[in-house]
Structure formats: C-alpha cells, structure tokens
Design a protein around this motif. Structure first.
Motif, mmCIF file in Angstrom:
data_model
loop_
_atom_site.group_PDB
_atom_site.id
_atom_site.type_symbol
_atom_site.label_atom_id
_atom_site.label_comp_id
_atom_site.label_asym_id
_atom_site.label_seq_id
_atom_site.Cartn_x
_atom_site.Cartn_y
_atom_site.Cartn_z
ATOM 1 N N GLY A 48 0.786 -1.218 0.000
ATOM 2 C CA GLY A 48 0.000 0.000 0.000
ATOM 3 C C GLY A 48 0.819 1.268 0.000
ATOM 4 N N THR A 49 2.114 1.151 -0.285
ATOM 5 C CA THR A 49 2.994 2.308 -0.314
ATOM 6 C C THR A 49 3.502 2.541 -1.735
ATOM 7 N N VAL A 50 4.200 3.646 -1.905
ATOM 8 C CA VAL A 50 4.860 3.947 -3.171
ATOM 9 C C VAL A 50 6.332 3.571 -3.044
ATOM 10 N N ARG A 51 6.760 2.632 -3.867
ATOM 11 C CA ARG A 51 8.176 2.275 -3.935
ATOM 12 C C ARG A 51 8.840 3.140 -5.003
ATOM 13 N N VAL A 52 9.990 3.682 -4.661
ATOM 14 C CA VAL A 52 10.701 4.595 -5.555
ATOM 15 C C VAL A 52 12.112 4.052 -5.757
ATOM 16 N N PHE A 53 12.507 3.918 -7.013
ATOM 17 C CA PHE A 53 13.814 3.343 -7.356
ATOM 18 C C PHE A 53 14.625 4.334 -8.180
ATOM 19 N N TRP A 54 15.893 4.432 -7.859
ATOM 20 C CA TRP A 54 16.854 5.074 -8.753
ATOM 21 C C TRP A 54 17.790 3.991 -9.237
ATOM 22 N N LEU A 55 17.727 3.681 -10.528
ATOM 23 C CA LEU A 55 18.609 2.675 -11.100
ATOM 24 C C LEU A 55 19.840 3.371 -11.669
ATOM 25 N N ILE A 148 16.026 6.404 -13.967
ATOM 26 C CA ILE A 148 17.310 5.854 -14.372
ATOM 27 C C ILE A 148 18.220 6.967 -14.860
ATOM 28 N N SER A 149 19.487 6.879 -14.528
ATOM 29 C CA SER A 149 20.469 7.851 -15.008
ATOM 30 C C SER A 149 21.019 7.396 -16.351
ATOM 31 N N ALA A 150 20.127 7.376 -17.316
ATOM 32 C CA ALA A 150 20.440 7.058 -18.704
ATOM 33 C C ALA A 150 19.322 7.653 -19.527
ATOM 34 N N GLU A 151 19.613 7.965 -20.784
ATOM 35 C CA GLU A 151 18.564 8.581 -21.583
ATOM 36 C C GLU A 151 18.606 8.145 -23.033
ATOM 37 N N GLY A 152 19.623 8.549 -23.762
ATOM 38 C CA GLY A 152 19.668 8.209 -25.176
ATOM 39 C C GLY A 152 18.879 9.196 -26.011
#
Length: 239
Positions: A48-55, A148-152
């Motif tokens: 029931g929470t918001v999980r936040v990821f920085w890859l 994510i620290s990627a873009e392209g």
C-alpha cells in the motif's frame, strides 16, 4: 492515458506538450504484464505504499544528489496530493531504493524494448526492476516509480498501470541540475496522476493532467479527476 504510458509532455526533454496523445495505446505493452517471481531478497516495504527506485547503470558513479533529490520531489508530490485530495500516498524510509544496474548506460539506451525508441531506456529499466524485485505491472502491492540515469537520443518516459518510469533528464532535474524545480514537481504530479488512473487532458485546462503542470504549483485537479483517483484501483492506497 486510460492505462497510460505516454510520451510525456514532450517527446524527449519536456520541451513541448503532447505531440503523441495517441501513444496511450502503448500502455498495455509497456506497463502491463504478469508478476515476475520475486527473488529471495530482503524484506520488502509495506504493502500500500509507493516504492521509488533510482537505477544507476554499472558505469555511472554514485551521487547522493540523486536519491536525495528524487526523495524531495516525491515528498513535494505527496504534499500536493494531500492538498488537492485531502489524502495522499505513503512513502517508505528510505524513500528511494538505490539499485545498481546490471548493464552499462549505453545498453539501456540502445537495446530495443517496447517498440519506439522513445521507450527503450525506461522499458529496459522497468524490466530489470521487475525481475529483481518481483514486481507486477500493475502490482496490487505497491505503486512503483523508477528513474534511471540514462537517456539516449529521443528518450522519454511516462506513467500508467501503477507505474511511473522516467529517464535521465527527470533524474537530473530531481537532483537539481536541470532547471527550475517546479518543472519536475509538476511533472511528477502529472505522471503519478497517470499511475493512479487519470488520462491526459485534451486541452490546457488548468489541471496538472494538461500542460498546466508547467505552471506548478498553480494547477489543480478537477473534481472529476479527484473522484476518479479516489475511486480507482489505487484509491485505497491514499490516506
């Protein structure tokens, strides 16, 4: 989006509003899928929470500005939702889970996924997060936010089906190195609106589901949007 993963308000760097409203059709392919079997990992955050990821791709150095900045953006979005709805989502402690990516930055940027190149970077990130953490799309346990620290070239991101997936310009913005912060606050509010079930507005109507999110914080949900969030799949996540 109706389950919306979209070309965000811009094709790649939030430079223009919605060249691709029809991109909502990608939602089912990009943000949906069966739950992946979870790994034998450490305890997960509460349901029931918001999980936040920085890859962080394998060749990107750790930088504390990113988890700190993304957490700050999420807390501001949390505050805004409470202001607008009288309820809001719950974050975890720590807010951001830092994930060491399996691949180099260029792999995420240049490996085809989800069709249009616009989605490659964020879809590759989402697939890795789903595999590593046993996440569904949608997932009945959490709303998931991945950056994510990627873009392209031509990369973007979007939201829908309980997910927000964003590429490098959003991560940089959260870290405070890519323009005025209100731009990124408004952008996250907009994408979370999609994750919570809202479509894009069809014109600039003063709500954050239109280009009005650029005017953050001077943008407000309509009553119909509030009702749709509260009565939607993730309405019970808000308290």
């Amino acid at each position: 989006m109706k389950t919306e993963l979209k070309r965000p308000p811009t094709r790649s760097r939030w430079r223009g509003w919605r060249a691709g409203m029809a991109m909502g059709v990608l939602v089912a392919t990009v943000l949906t899928g069966a739950t992946v079997a979870p790994p034998a990992a450490s305890a997960a955050p509460p349901n029931g929470t918001v999980r936040v990821f920085w890859l962080k791709p394998a060749d990107v150095a750790y930088d504390q500005r990113y988890p700190d900045g993304i957490a700050h953006v999420m807390r501001e979005a949390q505050r805004y939702y409470r202001q607008e709805l009288g309820r809001t989502f719950r974050l975890n402690d720590p807010v951001v889970e830092v994930v060491d990516g399996d691949q180099l930055r260029t792999w995420y940027e240049n490996t085809p996924a989800c069709g249009d190149k616009y989605w490659w970077t964020v879809c590759n990130m989402q697939a890795e997060l789903r595999r590593k953490f046993g996440l569904g799309a949608p997932d009945s346990r959490w709303i998931n936010v991945g950056e994510i620290s990627a873009e392209g070239e031509g990369a973007g991101g979007g939201g829908g089906n309980g997910w927000v997936i964003l590429s490098g310009h959003d991560a940089d913005g959260a870290a405070g190195i890519n323009g005025n912060m209100n731009r990124w606050y408004g952008g996250m509010v907009h994408e979370l609106g999609h994750a919570l079930g809202l479509p894009d507005s069809t014109y600039t109507d003063g709500t954050p589901m239109s280009a009005s999110f650029y005017n953050y914080p001077n943008t407000h949900f309509s009553q119909a949007q509030k009702d749709r969030i509260l009565n939607g799949r993730y309405g019970s996540f808000l308290s």
